[in-house]
Scaffold this active site. Sequence first.
Site, short mmCIF file in Angstrom:
data_model
loop_
_atom_site.label_atom_id
_atom_site.label_comp_id
_atom_site.label_asym_id
_atom_site.label_seq_id
_atom_site.Cartn_x
_atom_site.Cartn_y
_atom_site.Cartn_z
N HIS A 68 3.62 6.80 -14.69
CA HIS A 68 4.69 5.89 -14.32
C HIS A 68 3.86 4.53 -14.59
CE1 HIS A 68 5.64 9.12 -11.22
NE2 HIS A 68 6.28 9.51 -12.05
N GLU A 107 11.08 0.33 -13.02
CA GLU A 107 10.41 1.53 -13.30
C GLU A 107 10.65 2.30 -14.57
OE1 GLU A 107 9.34 5.19 -9.92
OE2 GLU A 107 11.61 4.64 -10.14
N LYS A 130 -2.44 -1.40 -9.97
CA LYS A 130 -2.70 -0.53 -8.97
C LYS A 130 -4.03 -0.29 -8.89
CE LYS A 130 1.61 2.22 -10.19
NZ LYS A 130 1.83 3.64 -10.53
N ASP A 166 9.96 13.18 -13.78
CA ASP A 166 9.00 13.65 -14.80
C ASP A 166 9.06 14.62 -15.69
OD1 ASP A 166 7.50 11.62 -13.50
OD2 ASP A 166 6.59 12.92 -12.12
N ASP A 190 0.86 -1.21 0.12
CA ASP A 190 0.06 -0.01 0.05
C ASP A 190 0.71 1.28 -0.02
OD1 ASP A 190 -2.45 -1.54 0.07
OD2 ASP A 190 -2.96 -0.73 2.17
N TYR A 200 -2.87 3.91 -2.93
CA TYR A 200 -3.15 3.06 -3.78
C TYR A 200 -2.40 1.79 -3.25
CZ TYR A 200 1.49 4.79 -5.67
OH TYR A 200 2.80 5.10 -5.81
#
Length: 196
Positions: free
Chosen positions: A72, A153, A82, A179, A58, A142
């Site tokens: 992402h 990633e 997710k 980002d 979590d 999430y």
Amino acid sequence: MQAEPLATAAGFQLVGPLLITPRVFGDARGFFYESWNQRNFNSALEANGQSPVAFVQDNHSRSSQGVLRGLHFQKDPHAQGKLVRCIQGEIFDVVVDCRQSSSTFGQWASARLSSENHQQLWVPAGFAHGFLTLSAQAEVLYKTTEFWDRDCERSLLWSDSDLAIAWPQATEPLLADKDVAAPTWQTLIAAGDGFQ
């Protein structure tokens, strides 16, 4: 609870992501709802042609207005599904289909999640995900189906013109360095970082 597929900006239905609306019981004292039930969630997945999942982690984030987190995802072998919800404030939540075998490859869809509507968004593996904070503050929880893995990633540029996501903000968002430097859609796919 209800679980409905999302439609893209072009009107196509995305296969995989689901907008989940729980049954909320409210009165003068406040409200109560079941925010998570493994059996009901997996029944909703199966009803939409998906396999049951188990969550392993979590996460909880807090963001100020104008913060954009994303887009992402984690690639195989640690691709993450997710289940996202906003427990304070409101966010504009976005998914992008990164599955090359999909008829909606490269298309996006969105939902507004808030502490008022109690909705959740299921983002299966194979989709990039991000959100923009619309309220003064927003807290997002999430669940993930895989643990975070640095080597798997990936980020996708939120403002890529090929994606043409209609973010509901006139000013530039506040972004993390990763980002800002995220690759474009074409660069990401050319590098083999999509899904089959």
